[in-house]
Design a protein around this motif. Structure first.
Motif, PDB file in Angstrom:
ATOM      1  N   PHE A 106      -6.718 -13.942-100.153  1.00  0.00           N
ATOM      2  CA  PHE A 106      -6.252 -15.311 -99.966  1.00  0.00           C
ATOM      3  C   PHE A 106      -4.739 -15.380 -99.819  1.00  0.00           C
ATOM      4  N   SER A 107      -4.006 -14.521-100.403  1.00  0.00           N
ATOM      5  CA  SER A 107      -2.546 -14.562-100.237  1.00  0.00           C
ATOM      6  C   SER A 107      -2.153 -14.040 -98.859  1.00  0.00           C
ATOM      7  N   ALA A 122      -9.720 -10.877-104.333  1.00  0.00           N
ATOM      8  CA  ALA A 122      -9.629 -12.267-103.877  1.00  0.00           C
ATOM      9  C   ALA A 122      -8.173 -12.689-103.728  1.00  0.00           C
ATOM     10  N   SER A 146      -3.939 -14.470 -96.041  1.00  0.00           N
ATOM     11  CA  SER A 146      -4.379 -15.383 -94.986  1.00  0.00           C
ATOM     12  C   SER A 146      -3.355 -16.471 -94.737  1.00  0.00           C
TER      13      SER A 146
END
Length: 154
Positions: A129-130, A125, A132
């Motif tokens: 998320f980092s 995760a 994007s």
């Protein structure tokens, strides 16, 4: 009729006496003489039967019965059943402990798998998320820009 299948009573029958005939060996070899202790020669006994015959022979000492062994207070079968029960209980206790150990080991492995899934999932995760928010390439900061009639003026 009498036991010897004759029709005469025992008192009227004639008595036959048989004398044994000694057998001589083919080669006369003197037999070895074995010294005999005087105490070991059995006594000769004579018995007069009811019909008047006399039987002579060696007296035989009556055999002594074997001493009866004392029976134990508890039978062997009862002891064997009791020992079998104790062994069965020990095995059952061991099986219960083994079952408990297997259940605890299963719970421990399940917790390890869950922990690994949470940690690995969290790492994935963070990676997703980092990435994007930062696509790569050149970052341009536009300040005080004005747009007039679809033309860009800086």
């Amino acid at each position: 009729m009498y036991p010897d299948h004759t029709h005469q009573p025992p008192a009227q029958r004639a008595v036959e006496v048989h004398q044994p005939t000694p057998l001589m060996p083919a080669v006369a070899v003197p037999a070895p003489v074995v010294p005999v202790q005087p105490n070991t020669v059995p006594a000769v006994a004579s018995v007069v039967l009811p019909d008047g015959r006399v039987v002579t022979g060696y007296a035989i000492n009556p055999t002594q019965p074997e001493p009866v062994t004392a029976k134990p207070a508890v039978s062997r079968a009862a002891v064997n059943v009791a020992l079998g029960g104790v062994g069965f209980l020990a095995v059952c206790g061991g099986l219960i402990l083994l079952t408990s150990f297997i259940a605890a080991l299963t719970a421990f492995i399940t917790q390890l798998i869950t922990l690994a899934a949470v940690c690995f999932g969290g790492w994935i995760a963070v990676q997703v998320f980092s990435a994007s928010g930062h696509q790569g390439g050149t970052t341009v900061n536009i300040r005080k820009a004005t747009f007039k009639r679809n033309h860009f003026h800086s």
